[in-house]
Design an enzyme around this catalytic site. Structure first.
Site, PDB file in Angstrom:
ATOM      1  N   ASN A  76       0.803  -1.220   0.000  1.00  0.00           N
ATOM      2  CA  ASN A  76       0.000   0.000   0.000  1.00  0.00           C
ATOM      3  C   ASN A  76       0.836   1.270   0.000  1.00  0.00           C
ATOM      4  O   ASN A  76       0.449   2.272  -0.603  1.00  0.00           O
ATOM      5  CB  ASN A  76      -0.911   0.006   1.231  1.00  0.00           C
ATOM      6  N   ASP A 109       1.616   6.938  -0.520  1.00  0.00           N
ATOM      7  CA  ASP A 109       0.606   5.970  -0.916  1.00  0.00           C
ATOM      8  C   ASP A 109       0.772   5.580  -2.377  1.00  0.00           C
ATOM      9  O   ASP A 109       0.583   6.392  -3.283  1.00  0.00           O
ATOM     10  CB  ASP A 109      -0.788   6.559  -0.688  1.00  0.00           C
ATOM     11  N   ASP A 161      -0.158  -6.315   4.933  1.00  0.00           N
ATOM     12  CA  ASP A 161      -0.562  -5.158   5.724  1.00  0.00           C
ATOM     13  C   ASP A 161      -1.532  -4.266   4.945  1.00  0.00           C
ATOM     14  O   ASP A 161      -1.494  -4.210   3.711  1.00  0.00           O
ATOM     15  CB  ASP A 161       0.705  -4.369   6.090  1.00  0.00           C
ATOM     16  N   HIS A 199      -6.824  -0.870   2.071  1.00  0.00           N
ATOM     17  CA  HIS A 199      -6.505   0.451   1.533  1.00  0.00           C
ATOM     18  C   HIS A 199      -5.961   0.380   0.106  1.00  0.00           C
ATOM     19  O   HIS A 199      -5.473   1.388  -0.416  1.00  0.00           O
ATOM     20  CB  HIS A 199      -5.509   1.158   2.455  1.00  0.00           C
ATOM     21  N   GLU A 229      -4.650  -8.145   6.116  1.00  0.00           N
ATOM     22  CA  GLU A 229      -5.125  -7.400   7.272  1.00  0.00           C
ATOM     23  C   GLU A 229      -6.249  -6.473   6.812  1.00  0.00           C
ATOM     24  O   GLU A 229      -6.019  -5.505   6.100  1.00  0.00           O
ATOM     25  CB  GLU A 229      -4.002  -6.567   7.890  1.00  0.00           C
TER      26      GLU A 229
END
Length: 610
Positions: free
Chosen positions: A159, A267, A298, A302, A332
């Site tokens: 991410n 990002d 992780d 997102h 996650e």
């Protein structure tokens, strides 16, 4: 183990020789693993020479300050190798290692700096952080674990990267998120700005032809790389701002959850084919070179679903070619609720084989911390049909009680029940671990829980040292089941929770029904008290009754069981010898008690009437 459950269990550290244990570890499915999750920096310091990561200067340069909870403390990969006996003594069959990649040593505003000891601020995706050791050290860890029949899961991030890219626009609010509607890709700095990126069809079209038309990243903010950091990231393509969303900080709601910077971290533009191909190449190399057995991913929620639909099959294909047929991938999807509908969508839309089971965590907390009735557990397990693959797929969901972000289970229960006595807290935490190790799913033990750690909160407050700590706010905590403190090393095999988890680990190893057996809910209630399930041996179909008392009072209560059962064998706790009637058995459970019983249908010679 025909005895009443007690926290004063004798420790049994005997394990099969590594050569015997190593047989067939590649063939084990993810549902068969008991996982130990550890942050390398906080576990064991076997090589003090790497404490500063090869850097010279104060803590703001090296990131090393063992007395500060937000800086490196010195744990390393050699330390994990040193303590594999301890980890395996818990019954762990897989090791989940927090991110090991080279991080930006220190970042944050002046006066609020902290270090990348946790591993989530990556600058170099191709090498181990020098604070932890070398790539050769990681290979040695993987090889040592495999020699014992243990798998190794890497914690990875797609991410974001470390915070390197900055924005030229300065605002008093920092860098608030700027939406795609107000700041489209087609205008520089907002709707009134100059036209840019002609022909770019937006992030919904991930073709190379479309993204070739995205040449100017200044649609929301004007990103730049500070002087001296032009090549801070590896591989080098990561240094180009065009490969990032550059829309300011996420609010973790709405579109910003996917397109915003995660607390300032850069990002990645995961819709871009360059980013997708680049991430696939990065992580394929770790599988090929090190033979790892899986990835925990992780911040999965997102990232756009299209990225995962490309990335996950690619990783599985690389693993198969490497001779790893059961490569495990779990994401996650942070969602602190017993409702598993939210996390299940990521197994259907995004293609995740498994996700961290936040619903399980929420349900166990609800019944043991918040005083909810055990119907919460029943309803959560009913939701297993929502996962892609249904109830069978749910067997591989990594279940857990607490973690390095939300905090330890002991901490959460104490927060739910202010003023709780240590004895009751220990009993509730112990019962939580019995649930973790006997109910469906692949249990994840968070390092230190087996030593009775009770943190002050979440994040940094839940990341104590296992080796002798110098952090005052850790060392003043009262540990459950022990008079020790974290100022001493915490690898005691006689700790009651270590012994309990170890016994449960051996029970799982001896009885496949508790590992990969189908689960059927038998009894639950509107109030604290009985929760019972049956697990079934995947080969023989033999029934195992597993029951818990979530209340602080003993209970005498009947539960359903298969009608073929005539008697019960006690495997954990004290089970009744006989059923009360076909399909019913009466249980006597102490406060926070539990049992695991193997049902049989043979006539019993001492049963009345036989």
């Amino acid at each position: 183990m025909k005895r009443l459950f007690s926290l004063a269990l004798p420790v049994i550290l005997a394990a099969a020789p590594p050569s015997a244990q190593a047989q067939g570890y590649r063939e084990r499915t993810p549902a068969g693993e008991t996982v130990y999750f550890v942050l390398p920096d906080r576990f064991e310091n076997a090589d003090p020479k790497n404490d500063r990561g090869g850097l010279k200067g104060d803590r703001l340069v090296t990131g090393f300050d063992p007395a500060a909870k937000g800086f490196y403390h010195g744990g390393d990969l050699k330390g994990l190798v040193k303590r594999l006996d301890y980890i395996q003594g818990l019954g762990a069959t897989a090791l989940w290692v927090g991110p090991i990649f080279k991080n930006k040593p220190v970042q944050g505003p002046k006066g609020q700096e902290s270090a990348g000891y946790h591993g989530y601020w990556i600058t170099d995706f191709t090498r181990v952080d020098p604070h932890f050791g070398t790539n050769a050290d990681f290979k040695a860890l993987v090889d040592a674990a495999h020699a014992r029949g243990m798998k190794v899961y890497m914690d990875i991030i797609a991410n974001h990267t470390a915070d390197v890219i900055q924005y030229r626009e300065a605002t008093t609010e920092g860098y608030p998120y700027r939406s795609r509607a107000d700041y489209p890709y087609s205008r520089r700095g907002g709707l009134a700005g100059a036209a840019i990126n002609p022909g770019f069809a937006g992030d919904g079209d991930s073709t190379k032809a479309n993204f070739a038309k995205l040449t100017d990243p200044s649609f929301a903010y004007t990103p730049y790389v500070p002087r001296g950091e032009e090549h801070a990231k590896v591989p080098d393509w990561l240094n180009n701002p065009i490969h990032y969303h550059n829309r300011g900080n996420s609010t973790f709601t709405g579109e910003s959850s996917r397109f915003g910077d995660f607390v300032g971290l850069d990002d990645l533009f995961t819709e871009s084919p360059v980013v997708r191909d680049g991430m696939i190449a990065i992580y394929a190399k770790w599988i090929e070179d090190f033979g790892v057995d899986g990835f925990r991913i992780d911040t999965a929620r997102h990232v756009d679903p299209g990225f995962w639909r490309a990335f996950i099959p690619a990783m599985q294909d690389v693993a198969r070619k490497r001779g790893i047929p059961n490569f495990h991938i779990f994401g996650e999807v942070a969602h602190e609720s017993p409702d598993n509908g939210y996390i299940a969508q990521y197994t259907r839309r995004d293609g995740y084989p498994a996700v961290l089971d936040f619903a399980f965590q929420g349900a166990v907390r609800a019944v043991l911390g918040q005083g909810k009735g055990t119907k919460v557990l029943a309803e959560m397990f009913d939701g297993d049909v929502l996962y892609e693959g249904g109830e069978k797929a749910a067997l591989a969901m990594p279940t857990f009680l607490g973690n390095h972000d939300m905090g330890r289970f002991s901490t959460l229960v104490r927060a739910d029940r202010p003023g709780i006595a240590d004895k009751e807290l220990l009993d509730r935490v112990a019962l939580g671990h019995v649930m973790l190790m006997t109910l469906r799913g692949s249990p994840v033990i968070y390092y230190g829980d087996e030593q009775g750690f009770v943190g002050d909160g979440n994040d940094q407050d839940a990341r104590e040292d296992m080796f002798a700590s110098k952090v005052a706010s850790y060392n003043d905590n009262h540990l459950l089941g022990s008079t020790r403190t974290t100022a001493q090393e915490s690898f005691a095999p006689d700790h009651p929770l270590y012994k309990l988890i170890g016994e449960l680990g051996r029970l799982r190893a001896a009885h496949p029904a508790l590992v990969s057996g189908r689960q059927e809910t038998r009894s639950y209630s509107e109030t604290p008290g009985l929760f019972a399930v049956s697990r079934f041996d995947p080969v023989s179909g033999a029934e195992y009754l597993v029951a818990f008392n979530t209340s602080d009072q003993p209970i005498h209560v009947a539960t359903t069981i298969g009608t073929a059962a005539t008697g019960l064998e006690s495997l954990f706790g004290q089970c009744p010898a006989h059923v009360a009637a076909p399909g019913s058995v009466v249980l006597e459970l102490p406060a926070f008690g539990s049992v695991v019983c193997r049902a049989h249908s043979d006539p019993s010679p001492d049963k009345p009437g036989t």
